[in-house]
Design a protein around this motif. Structure first.
Motif, short mmCIF file in Angstrom:
data_model
loop_
_atom_site.label_atom_id
_atom_site.label_comp_id
_atom_site.label_asym_id
_atom_site.label_seq_id
_atom_site.Cartn_x
_atom_site.Cartn_y
_atom_site.Cartn_z
N GLY A 52 31.72 3.72 -17.50
CA GLY A 52 32.98 4.29 -17.39
C GLY A 52 32.87 5.07 -15.94
N THR A 53 33.86 5.71 -15.40
CA THR A 53 33.91 6.41 -14.39
C THR A 53 33.05 7.50 -14.43
N LEU A 54 32.64 8.05 -15.80
CA LEU A 54 31.58 9.00 -16.08
C LEU A 54 30.75 8.21 -17.11
N LEU A 55 29.66 8.11 -16.68
CA LEU A 55 28.78 7.53 -17.77
C LEU A 55 28.51 8.31 -19.20
N GLU A 56 28.46 7.57 -20.27
CA GLU A 56 28.50 8.30 -21.63
C GLU A 56 27.45 7.79 -22.24
N ALA A 57 26.76 8.54 -23.06
CA ALA A 57 25.81 7.86 -23.86
C ALA A 57 25.43 8.63 -25.28
N SER A 58 25.12 8.06 -26.34
CA SER A 58 24.79 8.79 -27.60
C SER A 58 23.38 8.26 -28.15
N LEU A 59 22.66 9.08 -28.78
CA LEU A 59 21.55 8.91 -29.25
C LEU A 59 21.32 9.66 -30.61
N ARG A 60 20.82 8.64 -31.60
CA ARG A 60 20.63 9.33 -32.85
C ARG A 60 19.35 9.33 -32.93
N LEU A 61 19.03 10.74 -33.62
CA LEU A 61 17.54 11.31 -33.94
C LEU A 61 17.11 11.19 -35.36
N VAL A 62 16.40 10.72 -35.95
CA VAL A 62 15.93 10.55 -37.10
C VAL A 62 14.99 11.39 -37.57
N ASN A 63 15.05 12.29 -38.85
CA ASN A 63 13.82 12.98 -39.30
C ASN A 63 13.37 12.39 -40.74
N PRO A 64 12.22 11.84 -40.55
CA PRO A 64 11.88 11.23 -41.97
C PRO A 64 10.99 12.29 -42.84
#
Lengths: 131, 209
Positions: A52-64
């Protein structure tokens, strides 16, 4: 003959022990935009990117693991020339990935000039339990 | 002491005087802190890490919400209104506000006016330079004309709060809250509101002021 089989058995045992003690082969890098330090204790899914005009991102961290994992995430933003953009949004952010759970990191580019990002996740060494 | 010679007395005084230094530990050497690799312990008060974290969260939220994206394009003009420090610490609210302003400016979406502000202009020179219109000493081609200043469209206001609580396990907990609002000055409506909580837990022996 019995000496031959005994020697063979000893060689086989030594070879087996050697392979067991050898360092495990490192996992191939999944996404160069995400860097988890070996002692972070969490793993990550592939980042979800929304252009988009401003790049967005999401990241999921998993703790096993059975312990909460306090971590610090730092996002670097990179422009089209490959240079890192100096921005407040690259300030290290603290979060805790709960035991047997997950946490989501959501980032947005500071300027339209940011076309790429790099997220680093490492353990929060300053998170000391006062008890 | 009466029976000792002067030299012996002086030596004894010198030894006693040096005892505290000899008993003292090596101390912590002074080092520079790299913000990107800050491994220092966390205190119960607010430090630069907390302000940077709060400002980054606030700016990120503003950008994600679209509140600072002008529909017709261009940049909003922002004025800084009242930001109150309601904590037990002596804090200059600019430690938070300046970080937000700089980042919003870099985003290309907001520019801040320093000609007006809560309690007076941040930079009074914008108005003072207008007095040069009456001076024959100055080349009037460089002096600002009437009607050139741009009025603000948005206003940033807020407060910082602190709550202390003693916990059942003998420790204490401090909850800070950075609350901010972005108001459309034409309508008086808050286009964006955000709150960033920071909670810390520590021993009862530490203080947060």
């Amino acid at each position: 003959m019995s000496r031959f089989w005994r020697s063979l058995a000893i060689v086989g045992i030594v070879a087996g022990l050697g392979s067991a003690c050898a360092a495990p082969t490192p996992a191939p890098p999944r996404d160069l935009r995400v860097m988890l330090t070996p002692d972070a204790g969490v793993y990550a899914d592939a980042p979800h990117v929304v252009p988009g005009t401003l790049l967005e991102a999401s990241l999921r961290l998993v703790n096993p693991s059975p312990q909460d994992r306090p971590v610090v995430q730092t996002t670097d933003w990179i422009d089209a020339a490959g240079l890192i953009i100096q921005t407040l949004l690259s300030t290290p952010q603290r979060l805790t990935v709960p035991r047997y759970g997950d946490a989501v990191i959501r980032v947005i580019a500071p300027t339209p000039a940011a076309v790429q990002f790099r997220i680093r996740v490492e353990p929060d060494l300053s998170a000391i339990d006062p008890s | 002491m009466k029976n000792f010679s002067m030299a012996t007395r002086h030596l004894m005084i010198a030894i006693v005087g040096c005892l505290p230094m000899a008993c003292a530990g090596p101390g912590i050497p002074t080092t520079m802190i790299d913000p990107r690799a800050d491994r220092t312990a966390i205190g119960m008060g607010l430090d630069s890490r907390d302000f940077e974290s709060a400002a980054a969260t606030v700016v990120q939220d503003m950008l994600q919400s679209g509140a600072v994206t002008k529909p017709a394009g261009g940049r909003y003009v922002l004025v800084i209104s009242r930001v109150t420090n309601d904590t037990m610490q002596r804090i200059d609210t600019d430690q938070l506000v300046k970080l937000i302003r700089v980042e919003l400016l870099k985003s290309g979406k907001v520019v801040t006016t320093t000609a007006v502000g809560f309690g007076g202009a941040e930079d009074p020179m914008a108005m003072q330079s207008r007095d040069l219109r009456n001076s024959k000493e100055f080349n009037q081609a460089n002096v600002a004309r009437q009607g050139q200043m741009v009025a603000p469209e948005l206003s940033l206001s807020g407060k910082m709060l602190q709550t202390n609580n003693r916990l059942g396990d003998g420790s204490q907990r401090v909850d800070y809250s950075f609350q901010l609002s972005l108001t459309d000055l034409r309508t008086g409506l808050a286009l964006w509101e955000g709150s960033k909580p920071i909670s810390k837990r520590g021993t009862n022996e530490t203080v947060s002021w």
